[in-house]
Write a protein that holds these residues in place. Sequence first.
Motif, PDB file in Angstrom:
ATOM      1  N   GLN A  47      18.790   3.995  18.296  1.00  0.00           N
ATOM      2  CA  GLN A  47      18.940   2.830  17.421  1.00  0.00           C
ATOM      3  C   GLN A  47      19.877   1.797  18.036  1.00  0.00           C
ATOM      4  O   GLN A  47      19.628   0.588  17.960  1.00  0.00           O
ATOM      5  CB  GLN A  47      19.497   3.268  16.060  1.00  0.00           C
ATOM      6  CG  GLN A  47      18.460   3.737  15.068  1.00  0.00           C
ATOM      7  CD  GLN A  47      19.067   3.912  13.686  1.00  0.00           C
ATOM      8  OE1 GLN A  47      20.231   4.278  13.527  1.00  0.00           O
ATOM      9  NE2 GLN A  47      18.287   3.657  12.656  1.00  0.00           N
ATOM     10  N   ASN A  48      20.960   2.270  18.636  1.00  0.00           N
ATOM     11  CA  ASN A  48      21.914   1.375  19.268  1.00  0.00           C
ATOM     12  C   ASN A  48      21.265   0.612  20.425  1.00  0.00           C
ATOM     13  O   ASN A  48      21.462  -0.599  20.576  1.00  0.00           O
ATOM     14  CB  ASN A  48      23.125   2.175  19.765  1.00  0.00           C
ATOM     15  CG  ASN A  48      24.224   1.284  20.308  1.00  0.00           C
ATOM     16  OD1 ASN A  48      24.412   0.159  19.862  1.00  0.00           O
ATOM     17  ND2 ASN A  48      24.959   1.793  21.275  1.00  0.00           N
ATOM     18  N   VAL A  49      20.487   1.310  21.223  1.00  0.00           N
ATOM     19  CA  VAL A  49      19.782   0.657  22.329  1.00  0.00           C
ATOM     20  C   VAL A  49      18.747  -0.335  21.796  1.00  0.00           C
ATOM     21  O   VAL A  49      18.594  -1.437  22.329  1.00  0.00           O
ATOM     22  CB  VAL A  49      19.118   1.718  23.229  1.00  0.00           C
ATOM     23  CG1 VAL A  49      18.163   1.065  24.235  1.00  0.00           C
ATOM     24  CG2 VAL A  49      20.185   2.518  23.970  1.00  0.00           C
ATOM     25  N   LYS A  93      21.231   8.488  26.100  1.00  0.00           N
ATOM     26  CA  LYS A  93      22.070   9.640  25.821  1.00  0.00           C
ATOM     27  C   LYS A  93      23.205   9.234  24.881  1.00  0.00           C
ATOM     28  O   LYS A  93      23.945   8.299  25.148  1.00  0.00           O
ATOM     29  CB  LYS A  93      22.667  10.208  27.116  1.00  0.00           C
ATOM     30  CG  LYS A  93      21.630  10.835  28.043  1.00  0.00           C
ATOM     31  CD  LYS A  93      20.906  11.992  27.371  1.00  0.00           C
ATOM     32  CE  LYS A  93      19.860  12.595  28.269  1.00  0.00           C
ATOM     33  NZ  LYS A  93      19.064  13.654  27.588  1.00  0.00           N
ATOM     34  N   ASN A  94      23.307   9.952  23.779  1.00  0.00           N
ATOM     35  CA  ASN A  94      24.381   9.746  22.812  1.00  0.00           C
ATOM     36  C   ASN A  94      25.244  11.002  22.826  1.00  0.00           C
ATOM     37  O   ASN A  94      25.086  11.900  22.006  1.00  0.00           O
ATOM     38  CB  ASN A  94      23.796   9.490  21.419  1.00  0.00           C
ATOM     39  CG  ASN A  94      24.856   9.154  20.396  1.00  0.00           C
ATOM     40  OD1 ASN A  94      26.013   8.933  20.734  1.00  0.00           O
ATOM     41  ND2 ASN A  94      24.469   9.108  19.132  1.00  0.00           N
ATOM     42  N   ILE A 153      23.972   5.160  28.332  1.00  0.00           N
ATOM     43  CA  ILE A 153      24.915   5.878  27.472  1.00  0.00           C
ATOM     44  C   ILE A 153      25.197   4.983  26.265  1.00  0.00           C
ATOM     45  O   ILE A 153      25.653   3.853  26.419  1.00  0.00           O
ATOM     46  CB  ILE A 153      26.223   6.197  28.220  1.00  0.00           C
ATOM     47  CG1 ILE A 153      25.913   6.967  29.513  1.00  0.00           C
ATOM     48  CG2 ILE A 153      27.165   6.982  27.330  1.00  0.00           C
ATOM     49  CD1 ILE A 153      25.229   8.290  29.316  1.00  0.00           C
ATOM     50  N   SER A 154      24.925   5.479  25.075  1.00  0.00           N
ATOM     51  CA  SER A 154      24.930   4.604  23.893  1.00  0.00           C
ATOM     52  C   SER A 154      26.326   4.222  23.424  1.00  0.00           C
ATOM     53  O   SER A 154      26.510   3.179  22.789  1.00  0.00           O
ATOM     54  CB  SER A 154      24.163   5.264  22.746  1.00  0.00           C
ATOM     55  OG  SER A 154      24.807   6.443  22.315  1.00  0.00           O
ATOM     56  N   SER A 178      25.729  -3.003  28.422  1.00  0.00           N
ATOM     57  CA  SER A 178      25.400  -3.651  29.692  1.00  0.00           C
ATOM     58  C   SER A 178      23.896  -3.769  29.919  1.00  0.00           C
ATOM     59  O   SER A 178      23.461  -4.272  30.960  1.00  0.00           O
ATOM     60  CB  SER A 178      26.023  -2.882  30.859  1.00  0.00           C
ATOM     61  OG  SER A 178      27.424  -2.797  30.728  1.00  0.00           O
ATOM     62  N   LEU A 179      23.103  -3.320  28.952  1.00  0.00           N
ATOM     63  CA  LEU A 179      21.655  -3.242  29.153  1.00  0.00           C
ATOM     64  C   LEU A 179      21.028  -4.615  29.379  1.00  0.00           C
ATOM     65  O   LEU A 179      20.185  -4.795  30.270  1.00  0.00           O
ATOM     66  CB  LEU A 179      21.000  -2.539  27.964  1.00  0.00           C
ATOM     67  CG  LEU A 179      19.482  -2.357  28.035  1.00  0.00           C
ATOM     68  CD1 LEU A 179      19.076  -1.630  29.306  1.00  0.00           C
ATOM     69  CD2 LEU A 179      18.975  -1.599  26.806  1.00  0.00           C
TER      70      LEU A 179
END
Length: 338
Positions: A47-49, A93-94, A153-154, A178-179
């Motif tokens: 969800q964060n991504v 990955k969380n 990494i979330s 940083s995505l």
Amino acid sequence: MIRLELTLPVQAEQCIALLRRMPKGHPVRSIVEKDLRSWLKGYYGEQNVAYHLSFLPENDYYIFHGLRLKDKYEFQMDVLLISSKFALIIEVKNISGKLIFKKGSDVMTRVLNNLEEGMDNPIQQVKRQHLQFKNWLKFHQFKGIPLEHLVVISKTSTIIETTPDNQQIFQKLIYAQSLLDKITELEEKYSKPRITKNTLSHLSDTLLNAHDISISDILQKYQLSQTDLIPGVLCNSCNCYPMEFISGSWRCKTCKETSKTAHITAVSDYFLLYSSTMTRKQFAEFLKIDSSIKARYLLLALNLPSAGTKRATKYFLPKNCIFSPHDENSMKKGELFK
């Protein structure tokens, strides 16, 4: 443009269905709860991504969440992003604590609360997905698309540690915040379109047609049988089993609540836990309906695909369908772990 929405993993749906039908004191319950927490944690990381990806220009990218394909073996990508210039596989990955990467190792070490735990190296994991998806593209005659991969990494609270001679991992291992910068970097690297809009649209449709969520045998996984679980229709008001179907509605014998749709969750549970097909007899037995006429009426009203005739008719789920999926808004905090 989101072509495949982010949803709860099928495994989480199955764990939720198990906990709903497993007696409170069952010895396997704590294991299922632990697994559900793990699946939910991964989902919240994705969800964060997804939040960061929502800032991308909608018409420039096709985004697929949880796309499951088959090369020689089945593989699933947390996120696949495709544009006319490149494709990007994202493994999310969380994970809390400190993550230690050693050069050339297939194992990642996680340190949390002064305890060390070996885990699969996600960089190696996404490399395998890269190879499998590259083979898939070649098999389906999609050529000339540059393919990149990343581990995201979330949470920034997760510490990443490696040795000075292994700093190159940070080309493929970034934090979620940083995505967008990384995608901009790829846009600059692949400045010219490599495939046409028509090809991009065709690829998108082909991916969706090939997607298969694959509902596994969860009872076998936990070494359970149907006798371990509680059949019947659950009352959403007091969580008691079973409700009775009387005069066109479900009625709870405990709190007297009524509902016309309470059986939908039970049907979803059956498909998630027992089988991808059901007969009218199985439907009636699982929902504890004492009349074949009532069972036939309710089953036909669901408009499920079917095959066969009369009592031999089998009803089944359409491809890639969870009959009654959960969403975050429908799940009260902690209600599954009481």
